[in-house]
Write an enzyme that holds these catalytic residues in place. Structure first.
Site, PDB file in Angstrom:
ATOM      1  N   GLN A   1     -29.527 -94.355 -69.978  1.00  0.00           N
ATOM      2  CA  GLN A   1     -30.419 -93.324 -70.501  1.00  0.00           C
ATOM      3  C   GLN A   1     -30.081 -91.966 -69.903  1.00  0.00           C
ATOM      4  O   GLN A   1     -29.984 -90.956 -70.615  1.00  0.00           O
ATOM      5  CB  GLN A   1     -31.878 -93.680 -70.161  1.00  0.00           C
TER       6      GLN A   1
ATOM      7  N   HIS B   1     -32.350 -96.501 -64.701  1.00  0.00           N
ATOM      8  CA  HIS B   1     -32.004 -96.556 -66.147  1.00  0.00           C
ATOM      9  C   HIS B   1     -30.793 -95.637 -66.364  1.00  0.00           C
ATOM     10  O   HIS B   1     -30.884 -94.585 -66.978  1.00  0.00           O
ATOM     11  CB  HIS B   1     -33.217 -96.098 -66.956  1.00  0.00           C
TER      12      HIS B   1
ATOM     13  N   ARG C   1     -31.311-105.897 -69.771  1.00  0.00           N
ATOM     14  CA  ARG C   1     -32.544-105.173 -69.465  1.00  0.00           C
ATOM     15  C   ARG C   1     -33.351-106.125 -68.591  1.00  0.00           C
ATOM     16  O   ARG C   1     -33.867-107.142 -69.075  1.00  0.00           O
ATOM     17  CB  ARG C   1     -33.298-104.796 -70.732  1.00  0.00           C
TER      18      ARG C   1
ATOM     19  N   ARG D   1     -27.775 -91.953 -76.990  1.00  0.00           N
ATOM     20  CA  ARG D   1     -27.608 -93.285 -76.378  1.00  0.00           C
ATOM     21  C   ARG D   1     -26.412 -94.000 -77.019  1.00  0.00           C
ATOM     22  O   ARG D   1     -25.647 -94.682 -76.335  1.00  0.00           O
ATOM     23  CB  ARG D   1     -28.881 -94.131 -76.576  1.00  0.00           C
TER      24      ARG D   1
ATOM     25  N   ASP E   1     -41.956 -88.941 -68.651  1.00  0.00           N
ATOM     26  CA  ASP E   1     -41.816 -90.310 -69.153  1.00  0.00           C
ATOM     27  C   ASP E   1     -43.209 -90.920 -69.168  1.00  0.00           C
ATOM     28  O   ASP E   1     -44.169 -90.350 -68.618  1.00  0.00           O
ATOM     29  CB  ASP E   1     -40.859 -91.095 -68.228  1.00  0.00           C
TER      30      ASP E   1
ATOM     31  N   CYS F   1     -37.286 -89.898 -72.579  1.00  0.00           N
ATOM     32  CA  CYS F   1     -36.395 -90.995 -72.991  1.00  0.00           C
ATOM     33  C   CYS F   1     -36.958 -91.800 -74.151  1.00  0.00           C
ATOM     34  O   CYS F   1     -36.213 -92.511 -74.828  1.00  0.00           O
ATOM     35  CB  CYS F   1     -36.097 -91.900 -71.812  1.00  0.00           C
TER      36      CYS F   1
HETATM   37  N1   CP Z   1     -35.322 -95.195 -73.831  1.00  0.00           N
HETATM   38  C1   CP Z   1     -35.186 -96.523 -73.967  1.00  0.00           C
HETATM   39  O1   CP Z   1     -34.519 -97.189 -73.208  1.00  0.00           O
HETATM   40  O2   CP Z   1     -35.840 -97.044 -75.054  1.00  0.00           O
HETATM   41  P1   CP Z   1     -36.025 -98.578 -75.410  1.00  0.00           P
HETATM   42  O3   CP Z   1     -37.018 -99.147 -74.424  1.00  0.00           O
HETATM   43  O4   CP Z   1     -36.561 -98.571 -76.808  1.00  0.00           O
HETATM   44  O5   CP Z   1     -34.707 -99.278 -75.300  1.00  0.00           O
HETATM   45  N1  NVA Z   2     -40.023 -95.882 -67.501  1.00  0.00           N
HETATM   46  C1  NVA Z   2     -40.044 -96.609 -68.760  1.00  0.00           C
HETATM   47  C2  NVA Z   2     -38.791 -96.347 -69.514  1.00  0.00           C
HETATM   48  C3  NVA Z   2     -38.731 -97.017 -70.865  1.00  0.00           C
HETATM   49  C4  NVA Z   2     -37.429 -96.790 -71.579  1.00  0.00           C
HETATM   50  C5  NVA Z   2     -40.227 -98.094 -68.493  1.00  0.00           C
HETATM   51  O1  NVA Z   2     -39.602 -98.610 -67.567  1.00  0.00           O
HETATM   52  O2  NVA Z   2     -41.019 -98.723 -69.189  1.00  0.00           O
END
Ligand code: CP
Ligand code: NVA
Length: 309
Positions: free
Chosen positions: A141, A138, A111, A296, A229, A268
């Site tokens: 997701q 992402h 991440r 997921r 989102d 998500c």
């Molecule tokens: N949707 C998602 O990726 O959630 P997290 O940030 O909790 O991993």
């Molecule tokens: N768009 C959000 C998604 C989190 C899973 C972010 O990047 O924070």
């Protein structure tokens, strides 16, 4: 010549056939697990003896837990690395980190704070790398979202998907999914928060059916699925400005009523309840949010198998 690594960096990197195979396999993996206890191992434990490193430069609940549980249920193991607790936090390069981790583990999920960190890791790792979210995309997701939508509404190619709000990382992966797997996408975003022009250029070049409007009503017209989102993503620093720009794009019962009859709602998560979406929609009969979260686990098993088998 050495065989290229089976990275999973973005949906756009893969063929429709490969993506379809990942989604279809996830559906079978999910079906085989129905009614089993959480600790039940997937038949044959196909990743026995394999180790996944998970590097977190940003926080996570779903990605972290679902990948770790996926590895355990497939017979493997996961090592969790929080960037700030490692030498990355003191300036060791991502390239050197990639070379070191590749000596210990069979695959790396990251991440990443910046998409360029993901790309640097993938360039220097000698094991497959998986994108667990960057500031730009992402993909895990969105493949879970495709699985979820298809479970409830049938093939993506027959759906009209409305995206409301920020044209962010999840929206970009959705554009990629529609470009590869078909269907129509209608993005309703304020002009200042439209998707990255490179993503829209990609959609045009791929002849994807992607429409961008500033009107929330036009975005949801005839949509079988409405998605939103958070207004402020983890990498964003301009929260107050975003709240002002995005208020008209809230998904509420009135907006859902302007979508196609029987339209579903997806997010998500994590959600900021009563900002981008009301409690009424989140907790209402159209909401698929917890199926999405569950999926997921199943999609990531399928992705891990495609990278590691
Ligand atoms: N949707 C998602 O990726 O959630 P997290 O940030 O909790 O991993
Ligand atoms: N768009 C959000 C998604 C989190 C899973 C972010 O990047 O924070």
């Amino acid at each position: 010549m050495t065989k290229p690594l089976n990275h999973f960096l973005d949906i756009a990197d893969h063929s429709a056939a490969h993506l379809r195979a990942i989604v279809d396999r996830a559906r079978k993996i999910k079906a085989a697990r129905a009614g089993r206890p959480r600790g039940w191992r997937d038949p044959g434990e196909p990743l026995k003896g394999r180790i996944l490193a998970m590097v977190f430069e940003r926080p996570s609940t779903r990605t972290r837990v679902s990948f770790e549980v996926a590895m355990k249920q497939l017979g493997g193991e996961a090592v969790i690395i929080t960037a700030n607790d490692t030498q990355i936090g003191r300036g060791e390069t991502i390239a050197d980190t990639a070379r070191v981790l590749s000596r210990y583990v069979d695959a790396i999920m990251i991440r990443a704070a910046k998409h360029s960190n993901l790309m640097e890791l993938a360039q220097h790792a000698t094991v497959p790398v998986i994108n667990g979210l960057t500031d730009r995309t992402h993909p895990c997701q969105v493949l879970a979202d495709v699985l979820t939508l298809e479970e409830h509404k049938g093939p993506l190619a027959q759906q009209t998907v409305a995206w409301l709000g920020d044209g962010n990382n999840v929206a970009a992966s959705w554009v990629h999914a529609v470009g590869r797997l078909g269907g129509r996408m209608q993005l309703g975003c304020p002009a200042e928060l439209s998707p990255d022009p490179a993503v829209m250029d990609w959609a045009r070049a791929e002849k994807a059916e992607v429409m961008l409007t500033t009107s929330p009503e036009a975005a949801v017209a005839n949509a079988s699925c409405v998605i939103t989102d958070t207004w402020v993503s983890m990498h964003d620093t301009d929260g107050a400005r975003r709240h002002n720009l995005l208020k008209p794009y809230q998904v509420n019962a009135a907006l859902m009523n302007k979508a196609a009859p029987g339209a579903v709602f997806m997010h998500c998560l994590p959600a900021h309840r009563n900002e981008e979406v009301t409690d009424e929609v989140m907790d209402g009969p159209q909401s698929l949010i917890f199926d999405e979260a569950e999926n997921r686990l199943h999609i990531q098993k399928s992705i891990l198998l495609s990278c590691l088998e």
